[in-house]
Structure formats: C-alpha cells, structure tokens
Scaffold this active site. Structure first.
Site: not given
Ligand code: BTN
Length: 254
Positions: A46, A111, A247
C-alpha cells in the site's frame, strides 16, 4: 462455490501479481481469475511501498473481481477483503486474528497479512478490482521488515501443523467469494458489524499518518462506506486514507 467458478494460474515468478492482472486483465469468461506467484520480484504494498516475501514462506496472489454492470463505486471493498481473509484464517484454526484499518491482518499487533486493492479503469466496462493478498505462512527466523514494527506468520497462530498453501488458498477464495456475493447485493453495511468485531483499535488512541500530516484521536469504528471514524478535539472525523498506529506511548504499535 465450485472450483469451476475460478481460473487459477500458479507461476513460479512474476514481478507483481497485482501488476500483471491490472496491466493485462484476462477476458471476462464468467470466472474469477486468480494469479498466484511463488516469488515476486517487485511486490507492491500500500501507499507505494514494496512488499517483501520469501519463496516458500508466503502466499502471494491476486484476484480479479468484476462487479455487475452499473454497480456503484465499491465503497468498503478493501475492508471486505480483509474480513474475508480474517474469516478464512479463523476457519483454518488461527487464533487472535484482528483487523487494522483498512485491511491489514494482525495477531497481537504483529502483521500477518497485507492486502492491496487496485481498481481497474472502467473504460466503459463494468467496474472491476484486483485484490492482492500477501500472507506470511512460515517466515524464516530472524526476519525483520523495514517500516514494520512486528511481523508474524500463520504457523505461529495455529496449534496444529500448517496446511498446504493450496488448502490455505482454497479457504481464502471460498470466503472471498461468499463475502463478495453478500457485498455485491447488500453492500458494506451488511458486513460492517463483522469487521468491527475484529477491529484491533476500537476505542483506542491512534495516530493517522498521511503524506505529510498526522491526525490524532480515538478510534470510533468505521462508517457504512468503510471510512475510519476518529473522535478528535474538533469532533468526529471521517478518514479515507492513511496509516493507523497506536499513539506513541499508548502501547505497542502495529
Ligand atoms: C500492504 O500491506 O502494504 C499490502 C501488501 C499486498 C501484497 C500483495 S502480495 C500479492 C499482491 N501482489 C503485489 O504486488 N502485492 C499484493
């Protein structure tokens, strides 16, 4: 749901399963198209971040989901994806699964999985989204991920042996299919309660970091569009984007 509802392609390596499906979406043949990769060389996270994974240690795949013609902009879709993933993992026996807005899956603040939802440009076609999921299955020991205060994996949340990746994938696709059907007919409000039950930060003080700003307040859940609600000194605010963390000084961040 039947196996024939899906087209699943499993490759050894690609740059990014999201990248491949968004750049060249397969023709609409009525099936849900899924691309799984053992290894991504440029996994996307993200907010423009990279997503790191280790071959054999993670499940990385993307699902192309098409909506009915004329469907409205899919509000709350990315939260539904997180909920489906949480429910699938619970069904496999994972304990203590929680959701962090918009769609991280956590266990004890660490995570376990991340989701990247990318909408395809409509260009006169029905709306469609690529839902990319990166799930840690069994991480090598001593792994740390830059920018991530803690990571965990599925094997640590199970009291029994880790199922094969194909079993985990099937469980997730089944939940995604079921919840997206509900979402398509009734929208996010039908699933909001289930999402909030698993919300990691309900009533906790948090910080939301944007590109170059930070907003502080108490988490008050999510609204019917999936926006995060934050009680601030200026009143209740809707948050549409940003990174949420507890926080500083109020507990362990995620
Ligand atoms: C995040 O938490 O930042 C999102 C991560 C998403 C990763 C997955 S792996 C399969 C798909 N292909 C990618 O390039 N990204 C998502």
């Amino acid at each position: 749901m039947l196996a024939g509802d899906f087209s699943i392609i499993w490759v050894d390596e690609c740059a990014s399963t999201n990248g491949t499906l968004t750049a060249a979406p397969p023709a609409d043949d009525g099936r849900v198209h899924v691309l799984v990769a053992n290894r991504q060389t440029a996994g996307r996270g993200r907010r423009g971040r990279a997503w790191l994974s280790w071959p054999g240690s993670s499940l990385t795949f993307s699902v192309l989901w098409r909506f009915m013609p004329g469907a409205p902009a899919p509000a709350g879709l990315s939260l539904v994806a997180g909920l489906a993933l949480a429910r699938a993992l619970e069904g496999l026996g994972a304990q203590g699964i929680q959701l962090k807005w918009p769609n991280d899956v956590l266990v004890h603040g660490e995570k376990l999985a991340g989701i990247l939802v990318e909408l395809l440009p409509a260009r006169g076609r029905p709306p469609a989204a690529v839902i990319g999921i990166g799930l840690n299955l069994h991480l090598p020991t001593g792994i740390s991920v830059p920018g991530q205060s803690g990571v965990t994996d599925l094997s640590r949340t199970l009291e029994h042996e880790l199922p094969a990746a194909t079993i985990v994938l099937a469980a997730i696709l089944t939940e995604l299919h079921g919840l997206f059907e509900i979402y398509a007919s009734a929208g996010f409000p039908a699933l909001r309660g289930a999402w909030q039950q698993r919300h990691a930060f309900t009533d906790l003080p948090v910080c939301i970091r944007g590109e170059d700003s930070a907003l502080y307040g108490i988490c008050a859940g999510v609204d019917e569009d999936g926006a995060l609600l934050l009680r601030t000194e200026a009143g209740l605010q809707r948050v549409l984007a940003g990174d949420v963390s507890l926080r500083p000084g109020d507990g362990a961040g995620a």
